[in-house]
Design a protein around this motif. Structure first.
Motif, PDB file in Angstrom:
ATOM      1  N   CYS A 252       0.668  -1.147  -0.079  1.00 54.93           N
ATOM      2  CA  CYS A 252      -0.009   0.134   0.023  1.00 54.93           C
ATOM      3  C   CYS A 252       0.829   1.257   0.010  1.00 54.93           C
ATOM      4  O   CYS A 252       2.002   1.186   0.613  1.00 54.93           O
ATOM      5  CB  CYS A 252      -0.800   0.012   1.320  1.00 54.93           C
TER       6      CYS A 252
ATOM      7  N   THR B 279      -4.325  10.184  -1.373  1.00 53.99           N
ATOM      8  CA  THR B 279      -5.238   8.946  -1.667  1.00 53.99           C
ATOM      9  C   THR B 279      -4.405   7.696  -1.196  1.00 53.99           C
ATOM     10  O   THR B 279      -3.115   7.729  -1.236  1.00 53.99           O
ATOM     11  CB  THR B 279      -5.580   8.750  -2.889  1.00 53.99           C
ATOM     12  N   THR B 280      -5.312   6.461  -0.876  1.00 55.53           N
ATOM     13  CA  THR B 280      -4.200   5.508  -0.586  1.00 55.53           C
ATOM     14  C   THR B 280      -4.488   4.441  -1.772  1.00 55.53           C
ATOM     15  O   THR B 280      -5.647   4.583  -2.193  1.00 55.53           O
ATOM     16  CB  THR B 280      -5.135   4.687   0.628  1.00 55.53           C
TER      17      THR B 280
ATOM     18  N   PRO C 163      -8.687   0.390   0.855  1.00 57.58           N
ATOM     19  CA  PRO C 163      -7.813   1.416   0.090  1.00 57.58           C
ATOM     20  C   PRO C 163      -8.813   2.232  -0.685  1.00 57.58           C
ATOM     21  O   PRO C 163      -9.830   1.932  -1.470  1.00 57.58           O
ATOM     22  CB  PRO C 163      -7.014   0.752  -0.850  1.00 57.58           C
TER      23      PRO C 163
ATOM     24  N   ILE D 286       2.957   2.738   3.012  1.00 57.10           N
ATOM     25  CA  ILE D 286       2.455   2.587   4.185  1.00 57.10           C
ATOM     26  C   ILE D 286       2.054   1.436   4.641  1.00 57.10           C
ATOM     27  O   ILE D 286       1.954   0.455   3.866  1.00 57.10           O
ATOM     28  CB  ILE D 286       1.356   3.698   4.100  1.00 57.10           C
TER      29      ILE D 286
ATOM     30  N   ALA E  55       0.635   5.701  -0.086  1.00 57.76           N
ATOM     31  CA  ALA E  55       0.117   7.100   0.115  1.00 57.76           C
ATOM     32  C   ALA E  55       0.394   7.952  -1.231  1.00 57.76           C
ATOM     33  O   ALA E  55       1.475   8.494  -1.285  1.00 57.76           O
ATOM     34  CB  ALA E  55       0.349   7.800   1.425  1.00 57.76           C
TER      35      ALA E  55
ATOM     36  N   LEU F  97       6.862   5.906  -0.559  1.00 60.17           N
ATOM     37  CA  LEU F  97       5.469   6.178  -0.428  1.00 60.17           C
ATOM     38  C   LEU F  97       4.633   5.166   0.365  1.00 60.17           C
ATOM     39  O   LEU F  97       3.607   5.274   0.740  1.00 60.17           O
ATOM     40  CB  LEU F  97       4.741   6.752  -1.715  1.00 60.17           C
TER      41      LEU F  97
END
Length: 251
Positions: free
Chosen positions: A43, A49-50, A79, A73, A45, A71
């Motif tokens: 995942c 947005t995720t 998501p 996370i 960021a 980036l």
């Protein structure tokens, strides 16, 4: 630049129902690949947005996530957007046949007759990949035949077309530009390929400035002012420019 298609050629426009059907068929192939190779999920960021990328097996992880590692996370359950990715070589699962004749494909990856605002479809000749997205379901699928023949620009800016589609949904724009700054204030550097965007951005990095991008950057208007978001943690440096950046030799 587009492929030359005779004006007299009557290329049928596919209905949205047909385009949705194509997307679902591609997604089914991904789920078949997952049955043969354990899914791996990462995942990120991205511009507020995720985005989660789920791979069928390990083959595509290294070449398609290195540029996004800054980036990353912790995994999230819900998501904003999901990309499903697989390759045929490691999973043994082939892509379905093309939805149209090859003469309908443009040089940049669009397909004549596929004009839905909901379903986005592109074929990229450079890595021989298929990119499709259902923007109503916030889901995209990425397929490539082999993970071993990626051009350098695919590894340095993976999923570029899919991110472009997703950013449009979020009132943002993926730009071919560089961005640097100081204390959270940024300068956007634009220009044609070879104009010196990368050299300038890397020079600013060497001088101690903040480095956001040298080739692709996300721009969005927030509270009436433009904001830049980093997407890829890569830098492009031609061999003849090595002498100007001795600090980068180890890379």
């Amino acid at each position: 630049k587009f492929m030359k298609v005779p004006v007299s050629m009557n290329i049928p426009v596919r209905t949205e129902k047909e385009q949705i059907q194509f997307f679902e068929q591609v997604k089914e192939r991904y789920h078949l690949a997952v049955k043969k190779a354990e899914p791996r999920r990462f995942c990120f960021a991205i511009a507020g947005t995720t985005v989660c990328i789920e791979f069928a097996g390990d083959a595509l992880i290294q070449p398609l996530t290195n540029a996004l590692c800054h980036l990353q996370i912790p995994e999230v359950d819900d998501p904003d957007f999901t990309i499903l990715a697989w390759d045929s070589e490691s999973t043994g699962v082939d892509m379905i046949p093309p939805p149209c004749d090859h003469s309908h494909f443009t040089d940049r990856g669009d397909i004549w007759g596929f004009n839905s605002k909901r379903i986005k479809t592109a074929f990229h000749w450079s890595e021989f990949s298929v990119n499709v997205a259902d923007l109503n379901k916030n889901t995209a699928v990425y397929w490539v035949k082999s993970p071993h023949h990626f051009p350098y620009w695919v590894q340095s800016s993976p999923f570029r077309t899919i991110f472009h589609w997703w950013m449009e949904q979020n009132s943002a724009q993926l730009l071919h530009a560089a961005a640097v700054g100081i204390d959270g204030k940024a300068i956007l550097l634009t220009g044609k390929g070879g104009a010196g965007k990368s050299t300038t951005a890397l020079s600013c990095l060497s001088a101690g400035m903040e480095y956001y991008a040298d080739d692709y950057v996300i721009v969005k208007i927030e509270e009436g002012r433009p904001v830049v978001y980093s997407l890829y943690s890569t830098g492009k440096l031609n061999r003849h420019a090595d002498i100007y950046f001795p600090d980068f030799d180890e890379y």
